[in-house]
Design a protein around this motif. Structure first.
Motif, PDB file in Angstrom:
ATOM      1  N   GLU A 131       0.814  -1.211   0.000  1.00 27.85           N
ATOM      2  CA  GLU A 131       0.000   0.000   0.000  1.00 27.85           C
ATOM      3  C   GLU A 131       0.853   1.268   0.000  1.00 27.85           C
ATOM      4  O   GLU A 131       0.482   2.276  -0.597  1.00 27.85           O
ATOM      5  CB  GLU A 131      -0.912  -0.008   1.228  1.00 27.85           C
ATOM      6  CG  GLU A 131      -1.904   1.107   1.255  1.00 27.85           C
ATOM      7  CD  GLU A 131      -2.873   0.998   2.420  1.00 27.85           C
ATOM      8  OE1 GLU A 131      -3.504   2.009   2.717  1.00 27.85           O
ATOM      9  OE2 GLU A 131      -2.988  -0.081   3.014  1.00 27.85           O
ATOM     10  N   ASP A 132       2.020   1.217   0.636  1.00 26.68           N
ATOM     11  CA  ASP A 132       2.906   2.388   0.705  1.00 26.68           C
ATOM     12  C   ASP A 132       3.852   2.499  -0.490  1.00 26.68           C
ATOM     13  O   ASP A 132       4.719   3.366  -0.530  1.00 26.68           O
ATOM     14  CB  ASP A 132       3.696   2.388   2.005  1.00 26.68           C
ATOM     15  CG  ASP A 132       4.545   1.128   2.190  1.00 26.68           C
ATOM     16  OD1 ASP A 132       4.596   0.278   1.274  1.00 26.68           O
ATOM     17  OD2 ASP A 132       5.150   0.990   3.259  1.00 26.68           O
ATOM     18  N   LYS A 182       0.066   2.169  -5.998  1.00 25.52           N
ATOM     19  CA  LYS A 182      -0.022   3.036  -4.819  1.00 25.52           C
ATOM     20  C   LYS A 182      -1.190   4.023  -4.963  1.00 25.52           C
ATOM     21  O   LYS A 182      -1.953   4.235  -4.016  1.00 25.52           O
ATOM     22  CB  LYS A 182       1.292   3.768  -4.601  1.00 25.52           C
ATOM     23  CG  LYS A 182       1.332   4.570  -3.327  1.00 25.52           C
ATOM     24  CD  LYS A 182       2.685   5.225  -3.126  1.00 25.52           C
ATOM     25  CE  LYS A 182       2.684   6.079  -1.878  1.00 25.52           C
ATOM     26  NZ  LYS A 182       3.972   6.759  -1.687  1.00 25.52           N
ATOM     27  N   LYS A 210      -4.901   4.450  -2.727  1.00 26.13           N
ATOM     28  CA  LYS A 210      -5.395   5.716  -2.162  1.00 26.13           C
ATOM     29  C   LYS A 210      -6.813   6.018  -2.608  1.00 26.13           C
ATOM     30  O   LYS A 210      -7.523   6.787  -1.978  1.00 26.13           O
ATOM     31  CB  LYS A 210      -4.464   6.867  -2.533  1.00 26.13           C
ATOM     32  CG  LYS A 210      -3.147   6.810  -1.812  1.00 26.13           C
ATOM     33  CD  LYS A 210      -2.295   8.012  -2.143  1.00 26.13           C
ATOM     34  CE  LYS A 210      -1.003   7.973  -1.359  1.00 26.13           C
ATOM     35  NZ  LYS A 210      -0.189   9.138  -1.613  1.00 26.13           N
TER      36      LYS A 210
END
Length: 66
Positions: free
Chosen positions: A20-21, A61, A65
């Protein structure tokens, strides 16, 4: 435009994915990890090589978001 098919590793085969990061990580496609491996495959976040995963990192990524 070239259509890209989703790749799914075989049990015991290593694959790369994007966290996710945006960090690229490697995992083995094993039964005990089946739920997370299946999620990676379904989301199209499953790559044969580290280079492929790195190339997709920005897109993945951004998708996390929303």
């Amino acid at each position: 435009m070239k259509t890209q098919t989703r790749w799914e590793p075989k049990v015991g085969e290593d694959y790369w994915f994007v966290e996710e990061d945006g960090i690229v990580n490697q995992m083995s496609f094993f039964f005990r990890n089946a739920w997370i491996c299946r999620i990676h495959v379904r989301l199209g976040n499953c790559y044969r090589t580290k280079r492929e995963a790195q190339a997709a990192a920005k897109r993945v990524k951004a998708a996390y978001k929303g």
